[in-house]
Write a protein that holds these residues in place. Sequence first.
Motif, short mmCIF file in Angstrom:
data_model
loop_
_atom_site.label_atom_id
_atom_site.label_comp_id
_atom_site.label_asym_id
_atom_site.label_seq_id
_atom_site.Cartn_x
_atom_site.Cartn_y
_atom_site.Cartn_z
N HIS A 96 0.83 -1.21 0.00
CA HIS A 96 0.00 0.00 0.00
C HIS A 96 0.87 1.26 0.00
O HIS A 96 0.71 2.14 -0.84
CB HIS A 96 -0.92 -0.06 1.22
CG HIS A 96 -1.73 1.16 1.47
ND1 HIS A 96 -2.32 1.89 0.46
CD2 HIS A 96 -2.06 1.80 2.64
CE1 HIS A 96 -2.98 2.92 1.00
NE2 HIS A 96 -2.83 2.89 2.31
N ALA A 99 2.84 1.72 -3.29
CA ALA A 99 2.02 2.20 -4.42
C ALA A 99 1.70 3.68 -4.25
O ALA A 99 1.70 4.44 -5.23
CB ALA A 99 0.72 1.39 -4.51
N THR A 100 1.43 4.10 -3.02
CA THR A 100 1.08 5.51 -2.80
C THR A 100 2.30 6.41 -3.01
O THR A 100 2.18 7.49 -3.60
CB THR A 100 0.48 5.70 -1.38
OG1 THR A 100 -0.45 4.64 -1.14
CG2 THR A 100 -0.25 7.01 -1.26
N MET A 103 2.65 6.78 -6.67
CA MET A 103 1.69 7.72 -7.29
C MET A 103 1.96 9.17 -6.90
O MET A 103 1.50 10.08 -7.57
CB MET A 103 0.26 7.31 -6.95
CG MET A 103 -0.16 6.14 -7.82
SD MET A 103 -1.88 5.72 -7.67
CE MET A 103 -1.86 4.68 -6.25
N LYS A 115 1.96 -1.79 -12.45
CA LYS A 115 1.24 -2.73 -11.60
C LYS A 115 0.46 -3.78 -12.41
O LYS A 115 0.05 -4.80 -11.86
CB LYS A 115 0.33 -1.98 -10.61
CG LYS A 115 1.14 -1.54 -9.37
CD LYS A 115 0.36 -0.64 -8.44
CE LYS A 115 -0.72 -1.35 -7.66
NZ LYS A 115 -0.22 -2.35 -6.69
N PHE A 174 2.13 -7.40 -2.92
CA PHE A 174 0.74 -7.82 -3.05
C PHE A 174 0.60 -9.27 -3.52
O PHE A 174 -0.42 -9.91 -3.25
CB PHE A 174 -0.03 -6.87 -3.98
CG PHE A 174 -0.46 -5.59 -3.29
CD1 PHE A 174 -0.33 -5.45 -1.91
CD2 PHE A 174 -1.01 -4.54 -3.99
CE1 PHE A 174 -0.74 -4.29 -1.26
CE2 PHE A 174 -1.42 -3.37 -3.35
CZ PHE A 174 -1.29 -3.25 -1.98
N TYR A 246 -10.83 4.14 -0.56
CA TYR A 246 -9.77 3.12 -0.44
C TYR A 246 -10.31 1.92 0.32
O TYR A 246 -10.15 0.78 -0.08
CB TYR A 246 -8.54 3.70 0.29
CG TYR A 246 -7.46 2.67 0.42
CD1 TYR A 246 -6.65 2.34 -0.67
CD2 TYR A 246 -7.26 1.95 1.60
CE1 TYR A 246 -5.69 1.36 -0.59
CE2 TYR A 246 -6.30 0.97 1.69
CZ TYR A 246 -5.50 0.68 0.59
OH TYR A 246 -4.55 -0.31 0.67
N TYR A 249 -13.20 -0.01 -1.81
CA TYR A 249 -12.81 -0.86 -2.95
C TYR A 249 -12.07 -2.10 -2.48
O TYR A 249 -12.25 -3.19 -3.01
CB TYR A 249 -12.05 -0.05 -4.02
CG TYR A 249 -10.54 -0.10 -3.98
CD1 TYR A 249 -9.84 -1.22 -4.39
CD2 TYR A 249 -9.81 1.00 -3.57
CE1 TYR A 249 -8.45 -1.25 -4.36
CE2 TYR A 249 -8.44 0.98 -3.54
CZ TYR A 249 -7.76 -0.15 -3.93
OH TYR A 249 -6.40 -0.20 -3.89
N LYS A 272 -9.19 -4.14 -14.06
CA LYS A 272 -9.50 -2.91 -13.32
C LYS A 272 -8.53 -1.80 -13.71
O LYS A 272 -8.90 -0.64 -13.86
CB LYS A 272 -9.36 -3.21 -11.82
CG LYS A 272 -9.44 -2.01 -10.91
CD LYS A 272 -8.95 -2.35 -9.51
CE LYS A 272 -7.46 -2.09 -9.35
NZ LYS A 272 -6.94 -2.42 -8.03
N ARG A 273 -7.27 -2.17 -13.90
CA ARG A 273 -6.25 -1.14 -14.21
C ARG A 273 -6.52 -0.47 -15.56
O ARG A 273 -6.15 0.68 -15.75
CB ARG A 273 -4.84 -1.75 -14.17
CG ARG A 273 -4.54 -2.34 -12.81
CD ARG A 273 -3.09 -2.53 -12.51
NE ARG A 273 -2.93 -3.42 -11.37
CZ ARG A 273 -3.19 -3.10 -10.11
NH1 ARG A 273 -3.60 -1.88 -9.82
NH2 ARG A 273 -3.04 -3.99 -9.14
#
Length: 311
Positions: A96, A99-100, A103, A115, A174, A246, A249, A272-273
């Motif tokens: 998590h 990834a943040t 971004m 990803k 993940f 967050y 989902y 989804k991506r």
Amino acid sequence: DRAEPVNISQRSEAAQKLKIGIYFATWWALNVVFNIYNKKVLNAFPYPWLTSTLSLATGSLMMLISWATRIAEAPKTDLEFWKALAPVAVAHTIGHVAATVSMSKVAVSFTHIIKSGEPAFSVLVSRFLLGETFPVPVYLSLLPIIGGCALAAVTELNFNMTGFMGAMISNLAFVFRNIFSKRGMKGKAVGGMNYYACLSMLSLVILTPFAVAVEGPQMWAAGWQKALSQIGPNFVWWVAAQSVFYHLYNQVSYMSLDEISPLTFSIGNTMKRISVIVSSIIIFHTPVQPVNALGAAIAIFGTFLYSQAKQ
Ligand code: 3PG
């Protein structure tokens, strides 16, 4: 009369498919909203360790309230459950925050293109760490996934090493999280929704001291004031939206994972991506070169080949 059992089983199979379809559509829609608000927040307030912590804190709070008010039934857990959850929570926390951080440094679309290589990590981890072997077509399908991601990375206009590595670390973390989560939920009384709630709470405990050490209250206070003065009171709503979405989902994704295999889950995640990549490029006016888009398309097509080969 004899045809009836077949009809019933066909009907329940169709109902199950519909249920998974609804879960997937909800998961993707919630995820698109999360990604947009998350990036809006990070653009104005570049403190990903705090925003990651707030997402987990909000989810934990929402679930504690749901249990207290009996909107959801609290799970019955013992020490063994929490011990088994610990490695999953470590993996979730790392994936998590990585990834943040990613971004906060690069375009949302770039993080998600990298990803989309998650299935390749899944095969490599299963092969080299768990000793599982796969048929040759599975390995061959990794070539377009890895090649497509590499092409997208080298042609990315706003390439940044931290952004790239964050997405790669998130992929690895993940894969472990999904494998261990599925094992942890199998045959247990704790379903997907409550399993994810407990995961959020444990991850929050793990992440908080690191967030304070890496960023800390002084930086946060100064950054918060700056963001508020630039954006106005709406900034607080953006933070709330990214945190609530967050949790939602992820909760829905765990409700799906409870019903499907980790493979189907990771394919659903790659699909989804596509919606996240397309919507974020439109909303944030991300510049894309044709060769860059080609790389992303090859990687995603590779995931499709992978799913065919693995089945
Ligand atoms: C996170 O912050 O956990 C990531 O944005 C989520 O990545 P995912 O798309 O793999 O859930």
